[in-house]
Motif scaffolding. Structure first.
Motif, mmCIF file in Angstrom:
data_model
loop_
_atom_site.group_PDB
_atom_site.id
_atom_site.type_symbol
_atom_site.label_atom_id
_atom_site.label_comp_id
_atom_site.label_asym_id
_atom_site.label_seq_id
_atom_site.Cartn_x
_atom_site.Cartn_y
_atom_site.Cartn_z
ATOM 1 N N HIS A 162 0.796 -1.231 0.000
ATOM 2 C CA HIS A 162 0.000 0.000 0.000
ATOM 3 C C HIS A 162 0.826 1.278 0.000
ATOM 4 O O HIS A 162 0.303 2.333 -0.349
ATOM 5 C CB HIS A 162 -0.929 0.013 1.217
ATOM 6 N N SER A 203 -1.613 7.763 2.997
ATOM 7 C CA SER A 203 -2.668 6.983 2.345
ATOM 8 C C SER A 203 -2.389 5.483 2.458
ATOM 9 O O SER A 203 -3.290 4.687 2.742
ATOM 10 C CB SER A 203 -2.782 7.389 0.875
ATOM 11 N N LYS A 214 -0.561 4.001 4.740
ATOM 12 C CA LYS A 214 -0.705 3.589 6.136
ATOM 13 C C LYS A 214 -2.175 3.449 6.521
ATOM 14 O O LYS A 214 -2.546 2.538 7.262
ATOM 15 C CB LYS A 214 0.023 4.554 7.058
ATOM 16 N N GLU A 215 -3.013 4.335 5.985
ATOM 17 C CA GLU A 215 -4.456 4.217 6.252
ATOM 18 C C GLU A 215 -4.998 2.908 5.673
ATOM 19 O O GLU A 215 -5.761 2.198 6.330
ATOM 20 C CB GLU A 215 -5.205 5.419 5.662
ATOM 21 N N LYS A 216 -4.582 2.579 4.449
ATOM 22 C CA LYS A 216 -5.022 1.330 3.813
ATOM 23 C C LYS A 216 -4.481 0.116 4.567
ATOM 24 O O LYS A 216 -5.180 -0.889 4.730
ATOM 25 C CB LYS A 216 -4.584 1.295 2.351
ATOM 26 N N THR A 217 -3.234 0.205 5.028
ATOM 27 C CA THR A 217 -2.626 -0.882 5.797
ATOM 28 C C THR A 217 -3.394 -1.110 7.091
ATOM 29 O O THR A 217 -3.730 -2.248 7.424
ATOM 30 C CB THR A 217 -1.138 -0.564 6.096
ATOM 31 N N ALA A 218 -3.684 -0.032 7.805
ATOM 32 C CA ALA A 218 -4.434 -0.143 9.064
ATOM 33 C C ALA A 218 -5.808 -0.762 8.812
ATOM 34 O O ALA A 218 -6.244 -1.648 9.554
ATOM 35 C CB ALA A 218 -4.573 1.225 9.717
ATOM 36 N N GLN A 219 -6.456 -0.322 7.749
ATOM 37 C CA GLN A 219 -7.780 -0.869 7.420
ATOM 38 C C GLN A 219 -7.683 -2.356 7.092
ATOM 39 O O GLN A 219 -8.474 -3.157 7.581
ATOM 40 C CB GLN A 219 -8.377 -0.099 6.244
ATOM 41 N N GLU A 220 -6.696 -2.736 6.278
ATOM 42 C CA GLU A 220 -6.519 -4.149 5.921
ATOM 43 C C GLU A 220 -6.287 -5.016 7.157
ATOM 44 O O GLU A 220 -6.796 -6.131 7.245
ATOM 45 C CB GLU A 220 -5.332 -4.304 4.965
ATOM 46 N N SER A 234 -7.241 -4.351 10.151
ATOM 47 C CA SER A 234 -8.328 -4.131 11.135
ATOM 48 C C SER A 234 -7.800 -3.548 12.443
ATOM 49 O O SER A 234 -8.177 -3.989 13.531
ATOM 50 C CB SER A 234 -9.104 -5.426 11.403
ATOM 51 N N GLY A 277 -6.512 0.451 14.224
ATOM 52 C CA GLY A 277 -6.569 1.886 14.049
ATOM 53 C C GLY A 277 -5.242 2.428 13.536
ATOM 54 O O GLY A 277 -4.185 1.808 13.703
ATOM 55 N N LEU A 278 -5.309 3.605 12.917
ATOM 56 C CA LEU A 278 -4.105 4.234 12.388
ATOM 57 C C LEU A 278 -3.110 4.543 13.497
ATOM 58 O O LEU A 278 -1.909 4.324 13.334
ATOM 59 C CB LEU A 278 -4.476 5.508 11.620
#
Length: 76
Positions: free
Chosen positions: A43, A48, A50-56, A58, A60-61
């Motif tokens: 990602h 951006s 890091k946000e996608k990584t955190a989401q993947e 599960s 928080g950022l």
């Protein structure tokens, strides 16, 4: 030798094994570090990514940032 030993294993297999001398926490940290780095490589290391990584993963950022610091993960 008729017995299979660690030193007789191919390098590819040696790199996959977890050293038993590592504590459970060290093994967990090592595995977690690899998972985070793999996701960041996919990602990107920018905000951006890091946000996608955190989401993947599960998480928080802020949790991702704490883990990146704790596990000494540097931008590549």
């Amino acid at each position: 030798s008729k017995y299979l030993t660690y030193s007789s294993l191919p390098e590819k297999l040696k790199s996959l094994s977890i050293l038993p001398s590592l504590s459970l926490q060290d093994q967990i940290d090592s595995y977690e570090r690899k998972i985070i780095i793999d996701a960041l490589e996919r990602h990107g290391y920018d905000l951006s990514g890091k946000e996608k990584t955190a989401q993947e993963l599960s998480i928080g950022l802020r949790t991702l940032y704490r883990k990146v610091e704790k596990l000494e993960i540097e931008s590549s």
